[in-house]
Design a protein around this motif. Structure first.
Motif, PDB file in Angstrom:
ATOM      1  N   ASN A 145      -0.712-101.150  29.629  1.00 47.30           N
ATOM      2  CA  ASN A 145       0.419-101.007  28.715  1.00 47.30           C
ATOM      3  C   ASN A 145       1.699-101.672  29.206  1.00 47.30           C
ATOM      4  OD1 ASN A 145      -1.486 -99.404  27.501  1.00 47.30           O
ATOM      5  ND2 ASN A 145      -0.169 -97.636  27.219  1.00 47.30           N
ATOM      6  N   VAL A 146       1.891-101.703  30.525  1.00 45.37           N
ATOM      7  CA  VAL A 146       3.157-102.201  31.071  1.00 45.37           C
ATOM      8  C   VAL A 146       3.006-103.573  31.735  1.00 45.37           C
ATOM      9  CG1 VAL A 146       5.103-101.706  32.598  1.00 45.37           C
ATOM     10  CG2 VAL A 146       3.947 -99.837  31.408  1.00 45.37           C
ATOM     11  N   TRP A 202      -3.368 -92.937  35.765  1.00 45.62           N
ATOM     12  CA  TRP A 202      -1.999 -93.449  35.775  1.00 45.62           C
ATOM     13  C   TRP A 202      -1.985 -94.958  36.019  1.00 45.62           C
ATOM     14  CZ3 TRP A 202       2.294 -90.921  34.323  1.00 45.62           C
ATOM     15  CH2 TRP A 202       2.282 -89.528  34.302  1.00 45.62           C
ATOM     16  N   GLY A 250      -2.347-102.017  24.144  1.00 44.78           N
ATOM     17  CA  GLY A 250      -2.080-100.702  24.717  1.00 44.78           C
ATOM     18  C   GLY A 250      -3.262 -99.760  24.556  1.00 44.78           C
ATOM     19  N   THR A 301       4.629 -95.090  29.891  1.00 46.01           N
ATOM     20  CA  THR A 301       4.492 -96.535  29.732  1.00 46.01           C
ATOM     21  C   THR A 301       5.370 -97.050  28.597  1.00 46.01           C
ATOM     22  OG1 THR A 301       2.580 -96.416  28.192  1.00 46.01           O
ATOM     23  CG2 THR A 301       2.102 -96.455  30.560  1.00 46.01           C
ATOM     24  N   LYS A 302       5.532 -96.250  27.571  1.00 44.06           N
ATOM     25  CA  LYS A 302       6.343 -96.683  26.434  1.00 44.06           C
ATOM     26  C   LYS A 302       7.833 -96.652  26.780  1.00 44.06           C
ATOM     27  CE  LYS A 302       2.904 -97.665  23.865  1.00 44.06           C
ATOM     28  NZ  LYS A 302       2.627 -99.066  23.495  1.00 44.06           N
ATOM     29  N   SER A 317       6.556-100.693  21.448  1.00 45.36           N
ATOM     30  CA  SER A 317       6.630 -99.413  22.150  1.00 45.36           C
ATOM     31  C   SER A 317       6.320 -98.295  21.142  1.00 45.36           C
ATOM     32  CB  SER A 317       8.014 -99.249  22.795  1.00 45.36           C
ATOM     33  OG  SER A 317       8.098 -98.047  23.530  1.00 45.36           O
ATOM     34  N   HIS A 324       1.416 -89.604  30.503  1.00 45.23           N
ATOM     35  CA  HIS A 324       1.239 -90.933  31.101  1.00 45.23           C
ATOM     36  C   HIS A 324       1.449 -92.042  30.076  1.00 45.23           C
ATOM     37  CE1 HIS A 324      -2.494 -89.769  29.345  1.00 45.23           C
ATOM     38  NE2 HIS A 324      -3.322 -90.514  30.059  1.00 45.23           N
ATOM     39  N   TYR A 325       1.011 -91.820  28.846  1.00 46.61           N
ATOM     40  CA  TYR A 325       1.229 -92.778  27.770  1.00 46.61           C
ATOM     41  C   TYR A 325       2.722 -92.914  27.472  1.00 46.61           C
ATOM     42  CZ  TYR A 325       1.300 -94.634  22.975  1.00 46.61           C
ATOM     43  OH  TYR A 325       1.560 -95.373  21.848  1.00 46.61           O
ATOM     44  N   PHE A 346      -0.861 -97.904  33.184  1.00 45.91           N
ATOM     45  CA  PHE A 346       0.281 -98.739  33.552  1.00 45.91           C
ATOM     46  C   PHE A 346      -0.130-100.210  33.573  1.00 45.91           C
ATOM     47  CE2 PHE A 346       3.290-100.788  36.405  1.00 45.91           C
ATOM     48  CZ  PHE A 346       4.501-100.268  35.971  1.00 45.91           C
TER      49      PHE A 346
END
Length: 263
Positions: A113-114, A106, A91, A157-158, A140, A153-154, A110
């Motif tokens: 992290n995602v 963004w 992340g 993602t969590k 997370s 934005h962080y 994403f």
């Protein structure tokens, strides 16, 4: 307590430092085989050297890949062997006012992290379901519940991790596969330490003072009243990786130092 991990193989994304590195160390101490990951082979080699110095009989190797680079991720996926335990840890984060977070920001956060967890789970979870045993754990953050105004934005993602993890857990019925999420609190990882150091240097203040200021102003509800050590997150992750944790599935477990003031 024997966590029964000696025959298990684990892959941890983003594990050459911080929480991922701490998880790797704990799993190796339990006798698991561990595959670590970092952006470069140099980082992996350094991490392996540190791990084997502390755990001489460690069964560990690494696969480099930058999760912001789709081609490198595809190469990593092609090299991954059957894995019993998947830790979706990689992340990135940054402090940035909402109005200054551009579309590229963004997309990148994403992607790393995602999509990292989605891609790895898409490859490895079906194999776990076929064997009827496996562990998928998403790292997370309490920021996925209490979205920070300076890192929206962080936080997004969590929150996404929670949805993905919970949905995947519903695919595991009648197996010994589990999918869970850890809600970590403010942890003194390498990235956080670097940020704190930069702020201290810019303001010509002591690092201890900056750490205290950040905790008091950004995490006033913390019951721990200090940053969490990465090993304190890793302890919970390693338990969830164990066969002993079979009754915990589809859950979001807190290792947040009491920051979240919800029941």
């Amino acid at each position: 307590m024997d966590l029964q991990l000696k025959s298990k193989t684990a892959f941890i994304s983003g594990s050459t430092q911080g929480i991922g590195f701490a998880i790797a160390k704990q799993l190796l101490k339990e006798g698991a085989k561990v595959i670590i990951n970092g952006r470069t082979q140099k980082k992996i080699d350094l991490a392996i050297r540190k791990l084997t110095e502390e755990i001489p009989d460690a069964d560990v190797y690494g696969i480099p890949a930058d999760f912001a680079n789709a081609d490198e991720v595809n190469q990593l996926l092609a090299k991954l062997p059957d894995t019993d335990i998947l830790i979706n840890n990689v992340g990135i984060f940054e402090l940035k006012p909402f109005a200054q977070i551009g579309d590229e920001d963004w997309s990148k956060i994403f992607e790393v992290n995602v999509l990292s967890g989605i891609r790895l789970s898409r490859l490895l979870l079906p194999k776990m379901l076929e064997k009827k045993w496996g562990r998928v754990i998403f790292i997370s953050s309490e920021s996925g519940i209490n979205i920070p105004e300076h890192m929206i934005h962080y936080g997004m993602t969590k929150t996404a991790m929670l949805s993905i993890s919970n949905g995947l857990a519903k695919l595991t019925k009648n197996t010994e596969v589990t999918v869970n999420t850890i809600l970590g609190g403010p942890t003194y990882s390498d990235g956080v330490a670097e940020t704190i150091t930069q702020i201290a240097q810019a303001q010509q203040q002591d690092i201890t003072e900056i750490k205290s200021y950040v905790m008091n102003n950004y995490n006033p509800s913390s019951l721990l009243q200090r940053f969490i050590d990465p090993s304190e997150i890793a302890n919970l992750v390693v338990y969830l990786s164990s066969p002993l944790s079979i009754a915990t599935n589809g859950s979001a477990l807190r290792a947040d130092g009491g920051v979240l003031n919800t029941i």
